[in-house]
Design an enzyme around this catalytic site. Structure first.
Site, PDB file in Angstrom:
ATOM      1  N   TRP A  31       0.824  -1.211   0.000  1.00  0.00           N
ATOM      2  CA  TRP A  31       0.000   0.000   0.000  1.00  0.00           C
ATOM      3  C   TRP A  31       0.853   1.254   0.000  1.00  0.00           C
ATOM      4  CZ3 TRP A  31      -4.736   0.734  -1.485  1.00  0.00           C
ATOM      5  CH2 TRP A  31      -5.557  -0.388  -1.605  1.00  0.00           C
ATOM      6  N   ASP A  77      -2.710   6.347   6.518  1.00  0.00           N
ATOM      7  CA  ASP A  77      -3.709   5.416   6.002  1.00  0.00           C
ATOM      8  C   ASP A  77      -3.888   4.332   7.054  1.00  0.00           C
ATOM      9  OD1 ASP A  77      -5.163   3.440   4.768  1.00  0.00           O
ATOM     10  OD2 ASP A  77      -3.875   3.265   3.009  1.00  0.00           O
ATOM     11  N   LYS A 104     -12.939  -2.903   6.188  1.00  0.00           N
ATOM     12  CA  LYS A 104     -12.164  -3.780   7.072  1.00  0.00           C
ATOM     13  C   LYS A 104     -12.823  -3.835   8.459  1.00  0.00           C
ATOM     14  CE  LYS A 104      -8.898  -3.164   3.841  1.00  0.00           C
ATOM     15  NZ  LYS A 104      -8.549  -4.138   2.809  1.00  0.00           N
TER      16      LYS A 104
END
Length: 360
Positions: A105, A174, A198
């Site tokens: 990511w 993030d 999530k």
């Protein structure tokens, strides 16, 4: 239906109580005669849902008054573009963004940011968070971006940003795959964002928590619907928001409060992660590759040392109701995501199977 445990990295397991309540309210929300999916986002019914969700999230994370909470469409990938679009307007052309690279990511964030500014990778590792003393930060950088939990690689930061160099630095985090699973000091960050799929709700909603002084700094060509200030000024209603996703998120926030809040989620996360990592460490059949100090409590990648047994492992897991254990295609192996809604009984069932498959 056979009882299953869903270890998907996202979209991920939701609390059964939340799903049951949503099912009961599907056709008629609180006597309104409408499903939430049918409501006007400007009507009193949905406004009450939105206000409650925003209030409960602020309470759960102890978000200071000088921060706005935005509910936006999209996910982590879209925010990788929206962050530079919203934070670079006050910087001269040729601005630099610092990044800490800790996995897949981080890679995606870095590639997106290069479209808008110079990028400095201040430190890099795929199996650990590099020690802060080694970070080569850029004087005058627009901000420092980090992915505080790498969903694919399983590298997680500890929330201990006390380095004096961070005092006046804008930290962008993030937190998509571990938000609401551990206590954090929001005031240490300029911007926190998280895709919902999530620990919050269904895919399609992104939470943005941004300090007030960082609003109004968008680049001139930032689309108006994605300008954080316009979104904040209109309480996330400048563009029609993902109403049903916000409703589900609100139910999750209520569920979290009933469970004991983020402190209780952190206690459970520690217990679940210790149970699983201890089983993996005790066997010569499996291996993990992340530095122990930075192992994620939410996303646990692991590998069979004999990878010719991978398909048999997955087939046996599925037969026992242990689903979505295949690792991301970019890294292979296995991955168990044990988010807030995963009960410890699910982790114990996985541990029992790990031991059985290894012949222990």
């Amino acid at each position: 239906m056979t009882h299953i445990y869903n270890f998907s990295a996202g979209p991920a397991v939701l609390p059964k109580e939340v799903l049951a309540q949503a099912a009961a309210e599907m056709l008629d929300w609180h006597g309104s005669g409408m499903s939430v999916m049918e409501m006007s986002h400007r009507g009193p019914e949905f406004i009450s849902i939105y206000k409650a969700a925003e209030r409960d999230l602020r309470e759960l994370l102890a978000v200071p008054d000088n921060y706005k909470i935005l509910f936006m469409q999209g996910g982590g990938l879209s925010q990788n573009a929206l962050i530079p679009l919203n934070l670079l307007g006050h910087k001269p052309e040729g601005a630099t963004i610092d990044f800490i690279h800790t996995g897949s990511w981080s890679d995606k964030s870095i590639k997106e940011a290069r479209k808008y500014a110079n990028v400095n990778v201040a430190a890099s590792s795929d199996i650990a968070v590099p020690p802060q003393a080694q970070w080569q930060l850029t004087p005058g950088a627009a901000y420092l971006h980090m992915c505080t939990n790498e969903t694919i690689g399983g590298v997680e930061y500890q929330p201990d940003f006390h380095d004096p160099r961070f005092k006046d630095l804008v930290l962008v985090a993030d937190m998509s795959s571990h938000i609401l699973s551990r206590q954090i000091d929001v005031s240490k960050y300029g911007v926190i964002f998280a895709g919902a799929q999530k620990n919050i709700g269904p895919a399609g909603v992104t939470i943005v928590i941004i300090r007030d002084d960082l609003l109004g700094k968008a680049l001139p060509f930032c689309p108006s619907a994605f300008d954080f200030k316009l979104v904040a000024d209109n309480e996330s209603m400048y563009n029609t928001p993902p109403t049903y996703g916000i409703y589900i998120a609100g139910l999750v926030f209520q569920w979290l409060k009933k469970q004991g809040g983020v402190a209780e989620m952190e206690r459970r996360a520690i217990a679940k992660a210790e149970l699983l990592y201890n089983a993996l460490d005790a066997s010569d059949f499996y291996e993990t590759r992340v530095a122990p100090a930075n192992r994620s409590r939410m996303n646990v990648p692991f590998y069979l040392k004999d990878e010719s047994k991978n398909e048999a492992f997955l087939a046996g897991a599925k037969a026992r109701g242990l689903l979505q254990l295949k690792g991301h295609k970019s890294v292979g192996g296995m991955r168990a995501s044990i988010y807030n809604a995963m009960p410890i009984e699910g982790v114990q069932a996985l541990v029992d199977y790990l031991n059985e498959f290894a012949g222990l």
